[in-house]
Write a protein that holds these residues in place. Structure first.
Motif, PDB file in Angstrom:
ATOM      1  N   LEU A   1       0.815  -1.216   0.000  1.00 32.23           N
ATOM      2  CA  LEU A   1       0.000   0.000   0.000  1.00 32.23           C
ATOM      3  C   LEU A   1       0.852   1.271   0.000  1.00 32.23           C
ATOM      4  O   LEU A   1       0.450   2.286  -0.566  1.00 32.23           O
ATOM      5  CB  LEU A   1      -0.949   0.004   1.196  1.00 32.23           C
ATOM      6  CG  LEU A   1      -2.122  -0.972   1.108  1.00 32.23           C
ATOM      7  CD1 LEU A   1      -2.882  -1.016   2.424  1.00 32.23           C
ATOM      8  CD2 LEU A   1      -3.042  -0.615  -0.038  1.00 32.23           C
TER       9      LEU A   1
ATOM     10  N   CYS B   1      -5.292   6.286  -3.766  1.00 36.00           N
ATOM     11  CA  CYS B   1      -4.439   5.136  -4.072  1.00 36.00           C
ATOM     12  C   CYS B   1      -4.037   5.350  -5.526  1.00 36.00           C
ATOM     13  O   CYS B   1      -4.823   5.078  -6.439  1.00 36.00           O
ATOM     14  CB  CYS B   1      -5.173   3.824  -3.878  1.00 36.00           C
ATOM     15  SG  CYS B   1      -4.112   2.385  -4.142  1.00 36.00           S
TER      16      CYS B   1
ATOM     17  N   LEU C   1      -9.984   3.852   2.957  1.00 32.31           N
ATOM     18  CA  LEU C   1      -9.067   2.823   3.433  1.00 32.31           C
ATOM     19  C   LEU C   1      -9.333   2.567   4.901  1.00 32.31           C
ATOM     20  O   LEU C   1      -9.395   3.514   5.699  1.00 32.31           O
ATOM     21  CB  LEU C   1      -7.620   3.281   3.233  1.00 32.31           C
ATOM     22  CG  LEU C   1      -6.536   2.332   3.735  1.00 32.31           C
ATOM     23  CD1 LEU C   1      -6.462   1.100   2.827  1.00 32.31           C
ATOM     24  CD2 LEU C   1      -5.186   3.033   3.779  1.00 32.31           C
TER      25      LEU C   1
ATOM     26  N   LEU D   1      -3.171  -2.131  -7.810  1.00 35.86           N
ATOM     27  CA  LEU D   1      -2.814  -2.939  -6.642  1.00 35.86           C
ATOM     28  C   LEU D   1      -2.011  -4.176  -7.042  1.00 35.86           C
ATOM     29  O   LEU D   1      -1.046  -4.541  -6.364  1.00 35.86           O
ATOM     30  CB  LEU D   1      -4.064  -3.338  -5.863  1.00 35.86           C
ATOM     31  CG  LEU D   1      -4.756  -2.212  -5.094  1.00 35.86           C
ATOM     32  CD1 LEU D   1      -6.103  -2.674  -4.564  1.00 35.86           C
ATOM     33  CD2 LEU D   1      -3.880  -1.707  -3.953  1.00 35.86           C
TER      34      LEU D   1
END
Length: 184
Positions: free
Chosen positions: A115, A138, A145, A169
């Motif tokens: 992250l 992100c 989050l 991700l």
């Protein structure tokens, strides 16, 4: 024509043919959760926060002053709306977000390092404790989050950005052998 997107996840095509057994670092995509936005009426913020924090049958994520995201694994969107309407008893507006949001759960020993590549928050356990949630970017995508465990986080993102967030991700987790699949 009315379309019911609740029966089709935004990541159905992305996850076709992906491994079903999770690795040490895993991205689980929620498939049937109900998500609602709770907006407190002016002056009722503290009362609504107290009511929401007393409930144990769903997860409450802080979104902004007087605003929370509520996630339920057991309720349908309609049932969650009814439950929240009864709980808040006119002190808040409840907006179903089940079709508009996607829930992603990231877990594993390298989750904070993964992250950290895309989120500009201090995710150290002393700074971002279990149960804490915040709005963040992100990469270029706005997410809510939440830290749900020692090595576990939830990201709630707009449905229209789900594929892009998923790709980001997976790229961020490539060196940590991140796997992905729908949650069981």
């Amino acid at each position: 024509m009315i379309r019911d997107y609740y029966n089709r996840n935004a990541l159905d095509e992305k996850l076709r043919g992906t491994p079903q057994s999770p690795g040490a670092n895993h991205l689980a995509i929620g498939h049937r959760q109900a998500v609602a936005l709770v907006l407190a009426i002016a002056g009722e913020e503290d009362a609504v926060e107290k009511l929401l924090s007393s409930a144990t049958e769903f997860a409450v994520r802080f979104s902004a002053p007087g605003e929370w995201l509520v996630v339920s694994e057991n309720d349908t969107p309609e049932a969650l709306q009814r439950r929240l309407d009864a709980l808040c008893s006119g002190r808040a507006h409840i907006v179903d977000q089940s079709d508009a949001r996607v829930l992603l759960r990231l877990s594993g020993p390298s989750v904070r390092r993964i992250l950290a590549k895309g989120i500009g928050l201090d995710l150290h356990p002393a700074a971002f404790e279990t149960g804490t949630s915040a709005n963040a970017l992100c990469g270029h995508i706005a997410v809510n989050l939440a830290r749900t465990g020692q090595d576990a986080f939830e990201l709630i993102a707009p449905r229209s950005y789900a594929e892009s967030l998923f790709d980001d991700l997976m790229t961020m987790g490539r060196e940590h052998d991140l796997t992905a699949a729908f949650a069981g």
